[in-house]
Design a protein around this motif. Structure first.
Motif, short mmCIF file in Angstrom:
data_model
loop_
_atom_site.label_atom_id
_atom_site.label_comp_id
_atom_site.label_asym_id
_atom_site.label_seq_id
_atom_site.Cartn_x
_atom_site.Cartn_y
_atom_site.Cartn_z
N ILE A 187 -23.64 -25.10 -25.50
CA ILE A 187 -24.43 -25.22 -26.73
C ILE A 187 -24.44 -23.86 -27.44
CG2 ILE A 187 -26.73 -25.64 -27.72
CD1 ILE A 187 -25.63 -28.20 -26.68
N LEU A 188 -24.15 -23.89 -28.73
CA LEU A 188 -24.26 -22.69 -29.57
C LEU A 188 -25.57 -22.79 -30.35
CD1 LEU A 188 -23.10 -20.10 -30.90
CD2 LEU A 188 -22.05 -21.60 -32.62
N ILE A 189 -26.44 -21.80 -30.15
CA ILE A 189 -27.67 -21.72 -30.92
C ILE A 189 -27.36 -20.82 -32.12
CG2 ILE A 189 -30.08 -20.97 -30.95
CD1 ILE A 189 -28.38 -21.62 -27.65
N GLU A 190 -27.39 -21.40 -33.31
CA GLU A 190 -27.06 -20.64 -34.52
C GLU A 190 -28.26 -19.83 -34.99
OE1 GLU A 190 -25.67 -23.77 -37.04
OE2 GLU A 190 -24.11 -24.34 -35.60
N ASN A 191 -29.43 -20.43 -34.90
CA ASN A 191 -30.70 -19.76 -35.23
C ASN A 191 -31.81 -20.65 -34.69
OD1 ASN A 191 -31.11 -21.84 -37.24
ND2 ASN A 191 -29.75 -20.66 -38.57
N ARG A 192 -33.06 -20.35 -35.04
CA ARG A 192 -34.19 -21.12 -34.49
C ARG A 192 -34.10 -22.60 -34.82
NH1 ARG A 192 -37.58 -16.98 -36.69
NH2 ARG A 192 -38.17 -15.44 -35.12
N GLU A 193 -33.54 -22.91 -35.97
CA GLU A 193 -33.55 -24.28 -36.46
C GLU A 193 -32.27 -25.06 -36.15
OE1 GLU A 193 -36.22 -25.77 -37.77
OE2 GLU A 193 -37.27 -23.89 -37.35
N ASN A 194 -31.18 -24.37 -35.91
CA ASN A 194 -29.89 -25.05 -35.80
C ASN A 194 -29.18 -24.76 -34.49
OD1 ASN A 194 -29.69 -26.24 -38.58
ND2 ASN A 194 -29.85 -24.09 -39.16
N LEU A 195 -28.74 -25.82 -33.86
CA LEU A 195 -27.93 -25.69 -32.65
C LEU A 195 -26.98 -26.86 -32.58
CD1 LEU A 195 -29.87 -26.94 -29.55
CD2 LEU A 195 -30.94 -26.93 -31.76
N ASP A 196 -25.87 -26.70 -31.89
CA ASP A 196 -24.89 -27.77 -31.80
C ASP A 196 -23.99 -27.56 -30.60
OD1 ASP A 196 -23.68 -30.12 -32.47
OD2 ASP A 196 -22.90 -29.44 -34.42
N ARG A 197 -23.33 -28.64 -30.20
CA ARG A 197 -22.34 -28.55 -29.14
C ARG A 197 -21.16 -27.70 -29.61
NH1 ARG A 197 -23.64 -34.76 -28.98
NH2 ARG A 197 -23.86 -34.14 -31.13
N VAL A 198 -20.52 -27.03 -28.68
CA VAL A 198 -19.41 -26.16 -29.04
C VAL A 198 -18.38 -26.18 -27.91
CG1 VAL A 198 -20.40 -24.06 -28.01
CG2 VAL A 198 -18.87 -23.86 -29.98
N SER A 199 -17.13 -25.95 -28.25
CA SER A 199 -16.08 -25.85 -27.24
C SER A 199 -15.82 -24.38 -26.95
CB SER A 199 -14.79 -26.49 -27.75
OG SER A 199 -14.97 -27.88 -27.92
N ILE A 200 -15.77 -24.03 -25.68
CA ILE A 200 -15.41 -22.65 -25.33
C ILE A 200 -13.93 -22.66 -24.93
CG2 ILE A 200 -17.75 -22.05 -24.62
CD1 ILE A 200 -16.83 -22.21 -21.71
N PRO A 201 -13.25 -21.54 -25.11
CA PRO A 201 -11.81 -21.50 -24.77
C PRO A 201 -11.57 -21.90 -23.32
CG PRO A 201 -12.49 -19.50 -25.93
CD PRO A 201 -13.74 -20.25 -25.60
N ASP A 202 -10.49 -22.62 -23.08
CA ASP A 202 -10.14 -23.01 -21.71
C ASP A 202 -9.90 -21.77 -20.86
OD1 ASP A 202 -10.26 -25.70 -22.28
OD2 ASP A 202 -8.14 -25.84 -22.80
N GLY A 203 -10.46 -21.78 -19.65
CA GLY A 203 -10.21 -20.68 -18.73
C GLY A 203 -8.78 -20.73 -18.20
N GLU A 204 -8.26 -19.60 -17.82
CA GLU A 204 -6.92 -19.56 -17.26
C GLU A 204 -6.88 -18.47 -16.20
OE1 GLU A 204 -4.76 -16.76 -20.55
OE2 GLU A 204 -5.21 -18.82 -21.15
N GLU A 205 -5.89 -18.53 -15.34
CA GLU A 205 -5.81 -17.59 -14.23
C GLU A 205 -5.23 -16.24 -14.67
OE1 GLU A 205 -7.07 -17.68 -11.09
OE2 GLU A 205 -8.07 -19.46 -11.86
N GLY A 206 -5.98 -15.51 -15.46
CA GLY A 206 -5.58 -14.18 -15.88
C GLY A 206 -6.26 -13.11 -15.03
N LYS A 207 -6.09 -11.84 -15.43
CA LYS A 207 -6.70 -10.73 -14.68
C LYS A 207 -8.19 -10.60 -14.99
CE LYS A 207 -4.55 -6.83 -14.18
NZ LYS A 207 -3.87 -5.54 -14.50
N GLY A 208 -8.58 -11.03 -16.19
CA GLY A 208 -9.97 -10.87 -16.61
C GLY A 208 -10.89 -11.93 -16.05
#
Length: 338
Positions: A187-208
């Motif tokens: 969930i991304l909270i934009e501010n006190r009044e607004n929030l929505d579902r969000v996609s986060i980047p797919d994880g991958e087997e990197g060094k980070g």
């Protein structure tokens, strides 16, 4: 006239039937009760109180579900007792009509041995009470709310309802933890009044990696929030929170969602340094030195996971193998690779 044996057999059969029905009910309930995962505030702790953005994600390593038990272990009996007290609180709570709970059915189930079976650690900033609230709402809400089809407006209403329900545990709650546990989506909270579902980047087997560090002690949300509000009475702190912390925080979220790692780590360092300077009371003593070590070496950066005071600390690094060696002796859990 029936003989004595057939009467006894009939009675035994009826008793056995009742026992089988009871166990069948418990088995079916156990099969259909969903799991509710822990949550992690990647960004926005404290800042969301002052209208910063927030990014909160579910964490499936820890989870909980409502179950029945015939023979209570010590853990199950304790959980059952806590649920009984919580049911009394919910009975007095006035919720909007579309979010009303069947508290009497909840109480009946508690009498029948209901408990919350969870491995989510308490006082670690990963939403132990949030998962419980979400589980109770899902099971006892009189109106069905499908997480996959819920409107943006109802998402906001649901967050407010969860805040009321979770206030029993913390005195005051934004409702964000139970909402994440209930939705099982970032969930991304934009501010006190607004929030929505969000996609986060797919994880991958990197060094980070993004990882959790166990501080070795539990934290209490209430006292930490009280410290924050005391600090907010100071004009200088309010100014730097709004002009620096919130700017770094929002920039981190924006860069992370775009998977733009150079500006992400640039702002993350600023955010980590700001927290080290201004959130000292919230940083567990065991973490002070390694927090500074990360800033000085640029090998990793740390930030609070929730309200702080104990529990988990979040770590971010471009090279997890290197960071892991530098953090030897601390228990760590990787939650995201890139």
């Amino acid at each position: 006239m029936q003989n004595r044996t057939s009467i006894i057999f009939g009675a035994d059969f009826a008793v056995m039937n009742g026992i089988i029905a009871k166990f069948a009910k418990r088995f079916i309930a156990g099969m259909t009760n969903p799991l509710f995962y822990a949550k992690i505030i990647l960004f926005g702790e404290y800042g969301m109180i002052e209208d910063s953005q927030g990014l909160v994600v579910p964490y499936s390593f820890y989870k909980g579900t409502l179950k029945f038990s015939e023979n209570h272990s010590e853990f199950e009996a304790k959980s059952n007792g806590h649920l009984r007290k919580y049911a009394d609180f919910l009975q007095e709570l006035k919720l909007p009509e579309d979010f009303t709970l069947d508290v009497q059915r909840f109480k009946d189930d508690i009498d029948a041995g209901l408990f919350f079976d969870s491995n989510i650690p308490q006082g670690y900033g990963v939403g132990s009470s949030g998962a419980l609230v979400a589980a109770i709402f899902e099971k006892y809400s009189l109106t069905r709310h499908d997480p996959e089809n819920i409107s943006k407006e109802n998402l906001k209403n649901l967050k407010a309802v969860f805040g009321e329900m979770e206030s029993y545990f913390h005195g005051k709650s934004s409702g964000m933890d139970p909402l994440i546990c209930y939705m099982n989506l970032p969930i991304l909270i934009e501010n006190r009044e607004n929030l929505d579902r969000v996609s986060i980047p797919d994880g991958e087997e990197g060094k980070g990696a993004i990882f959790l560090i166990d501080s070795g002690m539990t934290g209490e949300t209430g006292p930490m929030i009280q410290i924050f509000f005391e600090k907010m009475k100071t004009e200088g702190f309010r100014k730097t929170l709004k002009e620096e912390f919130i700017r770094y925080n929002n920039a981190c979220i924006d860069a992370f969602l775009k998977k733009d790692m150079n500006p992400f780590f640039r702002n993350l360092k600023k955010l980590s340094h700001w927290a080290y300077e201004h959130f000292r009371p919230m940083i567990p003593e065991s973490i002070f030195n390694i927090w500074k070590k990360g800033l000085d070496s640029n090998a990793y950066y740390l930030k609070l996971c929730g309200s702080g005071g104990g529990g988990y600390i979040l770590g971010f690094t471009k090279d997890y193998e290197k960071a892991e060696k530098m953090l030897e002796g601390f228990q760590k859990e990787v939650i995201y690779r890139f």
